[in-house]
Design an enzyme around this catalytic site. Sequence first.
Site, mmCIF file in Angstrom:
data_model
loop_
_atom_site.group_PDB
_atom_site.id
_atom_site.type_symbol
_atom_site.label_atom_id
_atom_site.label_comp_id
_atom_site.label_asym_id
_atom_site.label_seq_id
_atom_site.Cartn_x
_atom_site.Cartn_y
_atom_site.Cartn_z
ATOM 1 N N HIS A 257 -2.959 6.946 3.660
ATOM 2 C CA HIS A 257 -3.427 5.698 3.058
ATOM 3 C C HIS A 257 -4.817 5.365 3.597
ATOM 4 O O HIS A 257 -5.053 5.386 4.812
ATOM 5 C CB HIS A 257 -2.437 4.576 3.356
ATOM 6 C CG HIS A 257 -2.952 3.237 2.910
ATOM 7 N ND1 HIS A 257 -3.349 3.005 1.611
ATOM 8 C CD2 HIS A 257 -3.178 2.083 3.584
ATOM 9 C CE1 HIS A 257 -3.789 1.766 1.511
ATOM 10 N NE2 HIS A 257 -3.693 1.180 2.691
ATOM 11 N N CYS B 167 0.821 -1.225 0.000
ATOM 12 C CA CYS B 167 0.000 0.000 0.000
ATOM 13 C C CYS B 167 0.853 1.271 0.000
ATOM 14 O O CYS B 167 0.338 2.366 -0.223
ATOM 15 C CB CYS B 167 -0.951 -0.001 1.194
ATOM 16 S SG CYS B 167 -2.027 -1.437 1.244
ATOM 17 N N ASN C 262 -10.215 0.135 0.794
ATOM 18 C CA ASN C 262 -8.756 0.190 0.743
ATOM 19 C C ASN C 262 -8.302 -0.325 -0.620
ATOM 20 O O ASN C 262 -8.395 -1.519 -0.894
ATOM 21 C CB ASN C 262 -8.181 -0.686 1.869
ATOM 22 C CG ASN C 262 -6.661 -0.759 1.837
ATOM 23 O OD1 ASN C 262 -6.015 -0.232 0.926
ATOM 24 N ND2 ASN C 262 -6.086 -1.433 2.820
HETATM 25 N N1 COA Z 1 -17.863 -7.991 11.158
HETATM 26 C C1 COA Z 1 -18.363 -8.185 12.399
HETATM 27 N N2 COA Z 1 -17.593 -8.450 13.472
HETATM 28 C C2 COA Z 1 -16.263 -8.535 13.288
HETATM 29 C C3 COA Z 1 -15.671 -8.337 12.018
HETATM 30 C C4 COA Z 1 -16.531 -8.071 10.924
HETATM 31 N N3 COA Z 1 -16.066 -7.858 9.675
HETATM 32 N N4 COA Z 1 -14.332 -8.466 12.132
HETATM 33 C C5 COA Z 1 -14.082 -8.732 13.421
HETATM 34 N N5 COA Z 1 -15.248 -8.762 14.110
HETATM 35 C C6 COA Z 1 -15.433 -9.001 15.556
HETATM 36 C C7 COA Z 1 -14.360 -9.890 16.110
HETATM 37 O O1 COA Z 1 -14.725 -11.251 16.034
HETATM 38 C C8 COA Z 1 -14.287 -9.397 17.535
HETATM 39 O O2 COA Z 1 -15.356 -9.951 18.275
HETATM 40 P P1 COA Z 1 -15.151 -10.395 19.813
HETATM 41 O O3 COA Z 1 -14.824 -9.109 20.526
HETATM 42 O O4 COA Z 1 -16.463 -10.979 20.149
HETATM 43 O O5 COA Z 1 -14.014 -11.367 19.790
HETATM 44 C C9 COA Z 1 -14.546 -7.900 17.426
HETATM 45 O O6 COA Z 1 -15.283 -7.731 16.193
HETATM 46 C C10 COA Z 1 -13.286 -7.065 17.371
HETATM 47 O O7 COA Z 1 -12.377 -7.668 16.429
HETATM 48 P P2 COA Z 1 -11.018 -7.023 16.016
HETATM 49 O O8 COA Z 1 -10.261 -7.895 15.078
HETATM 50 O O9 COA Z 1 -10.358 -6.558 17.281
HETATM 51 O O10 COA Z 1 -11.580 -5.769 15.204
HETATM 52 P P3 COA Z 1 -10.876 -4.413 14.882
HETATM 53 O O11 COA Z 1 -11.567 -3.306 15.524
HETATM 54 O O12 COA Z 1 -9.372 -4.493 15.026
HETATM 55 O O13 COA Z 1 -11.206 -4.254 13.320
HETATM 56 C C11 COA Z 1 -10.081 -4.424 11.237
HETATM 57 C C12 COA Z 1 -10.684 -5.185 12.401
HETATM 58 C C13 COA Z 1 -9.488 -5.407 10.242
HETATM 59 C C14 COA Z 1 -11.168 -3.585 10.574
HETATM 60 C C15 COA Z 1 -8.988 -3.456 11.793
HETATM 61 O O14 COA Z 1 -8.130 -4.181 12.662
HETATM 62 C C16 COA Z 1 -8.183 -2.761 10.745
HETATM 63 O O15 COA Z 1 -8.676 -1.940 9.995
HETATM 64 N N6 COA Z 1 -6.848 -3.047 10.702
HETATM 65 C C17 COA Z 1 -5.964 -2.387 9.795
HETATM 66 C C18 COA Z 1 -5.988 -3.025 8.467
HETATM 67 C C19 COA Z 1 -5.098 -2.300 7.490
HETATM 68 O O16 COA Z 1 -4.732 -1.168 7.699
HETATM 69 N N7 COA Z 1 -4.758 -2.943 6.405
HETATM 70 C C20 COA Z 1 -3.984 -2.281 5.380
HETATM 71 C C21 COA Z 1 -2.577 -2.614 5.409
HETATM 72 S S1 COA Z 1 -2.323 -4.159 4.610
#
Ligand code: COA
Length: 338
Positions: A254, A112, A284
């Site tokens: 980004h 990215c 993204n």
């Molecule tokens: N829909 C519903 N629930 C979801 C979910 C989805 N798509 N993804 C995760 N959850 C749930 C999880 O199971 C977890 O539930 P629990 O608390 O019961 O265990 C809860 O939501 C929190 O999960 P978590 O993984 O901590 O979520 P998050 O807030 O970190 O969001 C992302 C996940 C991927 C959106 C976030 O981490 C993110 O944007 N990361 C950066 C990614 C990035 O920048 N990528 C580009 C570079 S390659």
Amino acid sequence: MSRAAVLAGLGAMVPERAVDNEEISRIVDTDDEWIRTRTGIGRRYWADPGTATGDLAAVAGRRALESAGVDTVDQVILATSTPNRPMPATAPEVASALGLDGVPGFDLSAACAGFVYGLQSAAGAIAAGFAERVLVIGADIWSTRLDPEDRATAIIFGDGAGAAVLRAGDAAEPGALLGFDLGSDGANRDLAFLPAGGSRQRSERAPLRDADNYLAMRGKEIFTHAVERMAGSSEALLDSVGWTAADVDRFVGHQANVRILHTVADVMTVPRERVVVHLDKVGNTSAASIPLALTDAAVEGRLTPGQKVLLTSFGGGLSWGSTALSWPDIKVSGIETA
Ligand code: COA
């Protein structure tokens, strides 16, 4: 007079097929409200079968050439992690599609962060006198690499392409790229990666699993690194060009998650209303994300000549990079598929 690379044209595109959060929630266990609240994303675009990254790149490249009012350049750089084929590079095919046969073209792989890496490479070639004009394209099609069982990646990624023409000019002109801060951290390469297709996986001779063809991402950890690296790189860049956070009129980071963008802005003390947010419309788009966001902001009138603009990117590798410019008076057309 000090020779520098100046932004002369900009173009971007997304494929025709819009995929909203309702459609995503029929693929993985999620819902519109969760996606909007946790990421800010409302929809993304996925390329139709038969379309490759180079096809999107050529459309964006043509739009950037038109925006700059030129029909040739001295180099074509394509930043992508999803090339048409692992070998050869896709840039020569894109150059050919643009009627630029014979012009040197190469792919650049920095996930990215690839577009900002590409800008630095182009700026270096221009500063050294190897080129007068360079076309830098960022393009990716991640939709075919998303695990239908992984809701972390399925909700985030969209396909697209964006491009810029840089020309030789003067460092005091609007549009001059004023400096760069790039970095990488290979110790954290496993936070976002594609297991299949490389020499590591081939040499281990382990049987390929279906999941190896899909992007693997550790979202929470990536989030933390993204905030730290984008803020750190932006601050280093501001220092080197002699701006303060208060000088920044538009912060274009980004586009992975609006919570990342807002946290970086807060850490830097850039007011949130100066943050350009485009991921709500396209998700993204990996290497295309910065030029897509710039194009949309220019078309919508959020970027106007003379504004001080800070660009910062972050992705797998890990890789990151920042640059800054005063926005030039350029004509830019929309991102819709013609
Ligand atoms: N829909 C519903 N629930 C979801 C979910 C989805 N798509 N993804 C995760 N959850 C749930 C999880 O199971 C977890 O539930 P629990 O608390 O019961 O265990 C809860 O939501 C929190 O999960 P978590 O993984 O901590 O979520 P998050 O807030 O970190 O969001 C992302 C996940 C991927 C959106 C976030 O981490 C993110 O944007 N990361 C950066 C990614 C990035 O920048 N990528 C580009 C570079 S390659």
